[in-house]
Design a protein around this motif. Structure first.
Motif, PDB file in Angstrom:
ATOM      1  N   LEU A 131       0.843  -1.084  -0.132  1.00  0.00           N
ATOM      2  CA  LEU A 131       0.014  -0.062  -0.088  1.00  0.00           C
ATOM      3  C   LEU A 131       0.668   1.174   0.040  1.00  0.00           C
ATOM      4  O   LEU A 131       0.793   2.320  -0.609  1.00  0.00           O
ATOM      5  CB  LEU A 131      -0.975   0.120   1.186  1.00  0.00           C
ATOM      6  CG  LEU A 131      -1.984  -1.111   1.109  1.00  0.00           C
ATOM      7  CD1 LEU A 131      -2.812  -1.004   2.494  1.00  0.00           C
ATOM      8  CD2 LEU A 131      -3.113  -0.796   0.231  1.00  0.00           C
ATOM      9  N   THR A 132       2.053   1.121   0.735  1.00  0.00           N
ATOM     10  CA  THR A 132       2.650   2.574   1.023  1.00  0.00           C
ATOM     11  C   THR A 132       3.653   2.668  -0.509  1.00  0.00           C
ATOM     12  O   THR A 132       3.544   3.678  -0.866  1.00  0.00           O
ATOM     13  CB  THR A 132       3.842   2.336   1.891  1.00  0.00           C
ATOM     14  OG1 THR A 132       3.028   1.721   3.123  1.00  0.00           O
ATOM     15  CG2 THR A 132       4.937   3.235   2.018  1.00  0.00           C
ATOM     16  N   THR A 133       4.157   1.692  -0.921  1.00  0.00           N
ATOM     17  CA  THR A 133       4.528   1.765  -2.312  1.00  0.00           C
ATOM     18  C   THR A 133       3.839   2.228  -3.363  1.00  0.00           C
ATOM     19  O   THR A 133       4.317   2.787  -4.313  1.00  0.00           O
ATOM     20  CB  THR A 133       5.849   0.471  -2.791  1.00  0.00           C
ATOM     21  OG1 THR A 133       6.533   0.810  -3.886  1.00  0.00           O
ATOM     22  CG2 THR A 133       4.698  -0.637  -3.160  1.00  0.00           C
ATOM     23  N   LEU A 134       2.470   1.626  -3.363  1.00  0.00           N
ATOM     24  CA  LEU A 134       1.752   2.001  -4.704  1.00  0.00           C
ATOM     25  C   LEU A 134       1.055   3.279  -4.328  1.00  0.00           C
ATOM     26  O   LEU A 134       0.563   3.895  -5.531  1.00  0.00           O
ATOM     27  CB  LEU A 134       0.442   0.921  -4.613  1.00  0.00           C
ATOM     28  CG  LEU A 134       0.808  -0.516  -5.104  1.00  0.00           C
ATOM     29  CD1 LEU A 134      -0.208  -1.641  -4.993  1.00  0.00           C
ATOM     30  CD2 LEU A 134       1.431  -0.574  -6.625  1.00  0.00           C
ATOM     31  N   ALA A 135       1.178   3.867  -3.192  1.00  0.00           N
ATOM     32  CA  ALA A 135       0.445   5.213  -2.986  1.00  0.00           C
ATOM     33  C   ALA A 135       1.523   6.398  -3.389  1.00  0.00           C
ATOM     34  O   ALA A 135       1.115   7.566  -3.487  1.00  0.00           O
ATOM     35  CB  ALA A 135       0.181   5.319  -1.481  1.00  0.00           C
TER      36      ALA A 135
END
Length: 916
Positions: free
Chosen positions: A579-583
């Motif tokens: 979720l962090t990297t895709l955000a």
């Protein structure tokens, strides 16, 4: 036939030579016998001459000895002694020759003393040595030997008389007795001498007759033998002539006899007549050059050319010539052999050789021991090996099975049984590089079934193997992102679940869906959306590393497989990192796009024991995360499955709704802001579900897009709207403009404008009364197809409105198109009016843009008088919202039109906005 004799392998003169030799032998034999007869006659003459001398000497010796006895005269004694020595010498020579051991010189002196003819000496020696047993000759020699004793007695008497005269005159009585003895001995010898002469004469007569008979018999025998030989020779010659005549006429080759001086044909066999199509009398005398066209002179003397036949037909032949003599004439025998079959075979061989050299497949020809004898050009190109480089090398030594093991003996057993063997092998080039090869081996056998050659056909399948691997990769991976596709992901999940079941481990399946990706994709081109998906795939793969498998199963939906887990926390930790990297913002071309994702997680064995269940439950968990919060992850729970089942049921019911006519239309008026007059209505779709009641479009339209039903719904909506306008016209209502929302799925179809035209014509509606609303994201996504459609609609007279302008990723270039007649200001900008300065500035800018471009603005979501007054002052002509009317049934539109008044005051109440 003279032609045959002259062209046979053995000349006539040579075959007649034995007859000549036989005749010479007969003549020689007669001459030899004649010469022998003469020699015998000479020998007999020598014997007769010797007998005469011997007889005279004997008689003279008796006379001399008698006279010496009477007178005592020593001269008589000497004469006696001389004759006696002659007689003794002849007797010695006779006995020496008969013994076979003698001195030739002493014999010659004895013959000379006896006055023997020199020419008779050899014959006499031969007869005395070899013929003493012959008739008459033996008797003569026996009579000759019988005289030896009387002669010795005469010598004794002579010795006694000499001794007596040496002592004085002998006694007369003794002399008388001596004389009586001499006469008695003479009487003994004289018959012997006569007998010798008679036997020699009779022997001569007998031998002469014998020799004559021998000569005559030999001559007769030799003549008969010569005649017999001559008969056989002539018979062979006639048989040879017959045989050669038969061979000449029955020969399969054409044979012509040609005069070497002028080249004219002197003779020809039956085959030559058949090939030329001429009769014998027509062919004889013709020049051979008029029938035979030489093409190639070979080194071995043969000439290859063409023989002209009946009708000008040319027959390929090979001619060989030899020179012979016909008497004094030199002729040339030409043999022409039909080489049509050989020419055809050579042509086929040449074609086969050229085909072998030209085919794309490599070809190897080996001997029975699999040693290379020939390769074609394609083989050299593929491997770099020439036939010389492979001399003595077994072609299978350069090849192995794909796993590296040598070709097994079963290969050759298969060839022995089936005739060929085909399989993939690994081969080696001249530079040592290995490559995959498709190898086909066949055996060529002789009439006894023994293998003579092997023929191997090879194909370098490096490209096809690469294509195969690429196809396998494509079959297992998503072509855009390179991640595993659905089939490969499910296959790997099956393996992971089976492994976890054996090891009592845990497996987690994540379902990832990008939030609001459709809006991003609609606002930009598909290419930008595809690049964005690639970036997302790269980020997911980077976070996973070697710990899991990432897949893309469609659209913006990704999946992740985690193996060998021991707790759910491992999956939640990875989900948080994802979720962090895709955000994080993503730079795509000239744009920076910020996205988020919703993740659902299902674990084996808690949330399912098979792969379809795990993926379905992970999808349900993802949907729950997207519905509740977005940019979050959720583990699966049984409640989520109920929601998923509800969505599945909705999809099934949506198909049924079209068939059962469960959809209906409501209409929201659009008013002229300054006068409050209703100038248009917007058609809005509603679904009256038999059990759930009315369902808003926001709930079922996305599902319709996924199921591919959106085009059918668009067509139904447009048809219903046009039908309603027709009904209003029939009811006498003032003409209104009908606004209808159209999805990009139908708008981009090739027959879209034709469908619109047909619909308007069937309802007898003017095109200017129809306004089609489409979002600016759809315009950007459709590109050139959208531009062509807009031009066609403008030509038809149908207006187009840009819906939700400013809410997506805009491009101002399409606003220049004349088909864009309206621009709808989204309610998100109207809601803050007039207090929000940013909204006010944006709305004023939009209105200024519309005035400058000649586009009619329409404000959406007007709910207060303040918003109404601001828009009027800003120059907005039309608007719609709850301030004027909510979406109502068709009958209420007639009522509103009939009232003829503005309904602002009556409807000025805040109503929670509905999703439309």
């Amino acid at each position: 036939m003279e032609s045959i004799r002259s062209t046979s392998q053995t000349p006539l003169s040579r075959r007649l030579r034995p007859l000549a030799y036989g005749l010479v032998a007969v003549i020689g034999l007669i001459l030899v016998l004649t010469w022998g007869t003469l020699q015998v006659q000479v020998t007999l003459a020598g014997f007769l001459n010797g007998e005469s001398v011997w007889s005279k000497a004997q008689k003279q010796a008796v006379i001399d000895l008698s006279t010496y006895a009477q007178t005592g005269d020593n001269r008589r004694l000497a004469s006696f002694q001389s004759n006696y020595d002659l007689l003794v010498s002849d007797g010695w020579a006779r006995d020496a020759i008969a013994s076979g051991h003698f001195d030739h010189a002493a014999v010659d002196r004895a013959f000379e003393r006896g006055n023997i003819l020199p020419s008779a000496k050899p014959g006499m020696i031969f007869m005395l040595r070899c013929c003493t047993g012959v008739r008459h000759m033996g008797d003569a020699v026996e009579a000759w030997r019988a005289t030896d004793r009387p002669l010795r007695q005469l010598a004794d008497i002579a010795a006694g008389l000499q001794q007596a005269y040496a002592q004085g005159p002998p006694d007369p009585g003794d002399i008388a007795r001596k004389l009586a003895s001499i006469n008695a001995l003479n009487d003994q010898m004289e018959p012997l001498t006569k007998r010798f002469s008679l036997e020699v004469a009779q022997g001569a007569i007998w031998l002469g007759g014998l020799l004559f008979a021998a000569v005559f018999f030999a001559a007769c025998l030799a003549s008969l033998l010569w005649l017999s030989m001559a008969r056989r020779a002539l018979s062979r010659i006639r048989g040879t002539e017959d045989r050669y005549s038969l061979l000449f006429d029955s020969a399969a080759d054409a044979i012509v006899m040609v005069d070497d001086a002028n080249g004219s044909i002197l003779g020809a066999n039956r085959t030559a007549l058949e090939w030329t199509g001429l009769e014998s009398h027509a062919l004889l005398g013709m020049a051979l050059s008029s029938l035979f066209v030489p093409l190639l002179h070979r080194a071995d003397g043969a000439i290859t050319g063409e023989l002209r036949g009946r009708g000008g037909r040319l027959r390929p032949v090979e001619m060989r010539s030899s020179v012979a003599q016909w008497g004094s004439r030199t002729v040339r025998q030409s043999i022409l052999r039909d080489v049509t079959e050989r020419v055809n075979l050579e042509q086929q061989r040449r074609i086969a050789s050229e085909a072998l050299a030209g085919i794309a497949e490599g070809v190897i020809i080996t001997d029975a021991e699999r040693r290379v004898t020939r390769v074609n050009a394609a083989h050299i190109r593929m491997t770099g090996f020439t036939a010389q480089a492979l001399q003595g090398v077994r072609f299978d030594d350069l090849r192995s099975l794909p796993d590296g093991s040598p070709l097994p003996a079963s290969v050759w057993e298969t060839i022995d049984i089936d005739g060929n063997w085909v399989s993939e092998v690994r081969s080696r080039r001249l530079d040592g590089m290995a490559y995959p090869e498709w190898l086909s081996i066949s055996a060529i056998r002789d009439q006894e079934g023994r293998v003579q050659h092997y023929v191997a056909v090879i194909n370098n399948i490096s490209a096809s193997k690469a294509n195969e691997q690429r196809l396998q990769y494509m079959a297992a991976h998503d072509p855009l992102t390179g991640l595993a596709n659905r089939a490969e992901f499910e296959r790997r999940c099956v393996q992971a679940v089976a492994e976890a079941e054996r090891e009592r481990g845990m497996v987690a399946v994540m379902f990832i869906d990008l939030d609001a990706f459709k809006a991003v994709n609609d606002s930009y081109t598909h290419a930008i959306g595809d690049h964005l998906l690639v970036k997302v795939a790269e980020r997911i793969a980077y976070e996973l590393g070697d710990d899991g498998l990432a897949g893309r199963i469609g659209g913006d939906e990704f999946t992740v497989l985690l193996r060998r887990l021991y707790s759910r926390e491992q999956a939640s930790a990875l989900a948080g990192r994802l979720l962090t990297t895709l955000a994080a913002p993503v730079v795509v071309g000239d744009y920076e796009v910020a996205l988020s994702a919703s993740i659902g997680i299902a674990c084996y064995p808690l949330d399912g024991v098979d792969v379809p269940t795990l993926i379905t439950n992970a999808d349900a968990a993802m949907y729950a995360a997207k519905t509740e919060e977005r940019n979050a992850f959720r583990f699966y729970s049984p409640r989520m499955q109920a929601d998923a089942r509800r969505r599945i049921a909705l999809a099934s019911e949506l198909r049924k709704a079209l068939a059962d006519n469960e959809f209906h239309m409501v209409y929201q008026p659009t008013v002229e802001l300054r006068s409050g007059r209703i100038v248009a209505v917007e058609a809005l779709l509603r679904w009256r579900h038999p059990q759930r009641g009315e369902i808003q479009p926001g709930e079922f339209i996305p599902m319709a897009e996924k199921l591919g039903l959106i085009r059918r719904i668009d067509q139904w909506v447009l048809a219903a709207a046009c039908t309603q306008m027709h009904l209003w016209d029939r009811a006498g209502a003032p003409p209104l403009r009908m606004a209808v929302n159209v999805s990009a799925h139908w708008f981009g179809q090739a027959n879209f404008v034709d469908d619109i035209r047909a619909l308007l014509e069937s309802r007898r509606l003017a095109p200017e009364r129809l306004m089609l609303e489409i979002t600016e994201g759809a315009i950007l996504r459709l590109g050139e197809e959208m531009e062509r459609t807009l031009h066609a609609l403008h030509a038809l007279g149908v207006g187009v409105a840009i819906d939700d302008f400013g809410t997506g990723y805009s491009s101002m270039s399409y606003l220049k198109l004349r088909a864009i007649a309206y621009l709808k200001i989204d309610q998100s900008f109207v809601a803050g009016l007039p207090d929000d300065g940013s909204d006010a500035a944006i709305v004023e800018a939009m209105l200024t843009l519309c005035r400058n471009l000649g586009i009619s603005p329409i404000a959406e979501g007007i709910e207060t008088e303040e918003q109404h007054r601001f828009l009027v002052r800003a120059g907005c002509n039309e608007g719609q919202g709850f301030l004027y009317s909510r979406p109502v049934e068709p009958q209420e539109i007639l009522q509103l039109l009939g009232s003829g008044r503005r309904h602002v005051g009556a409807h000025l109440r805040l109503v929670p906005p509905e999703s439309i």
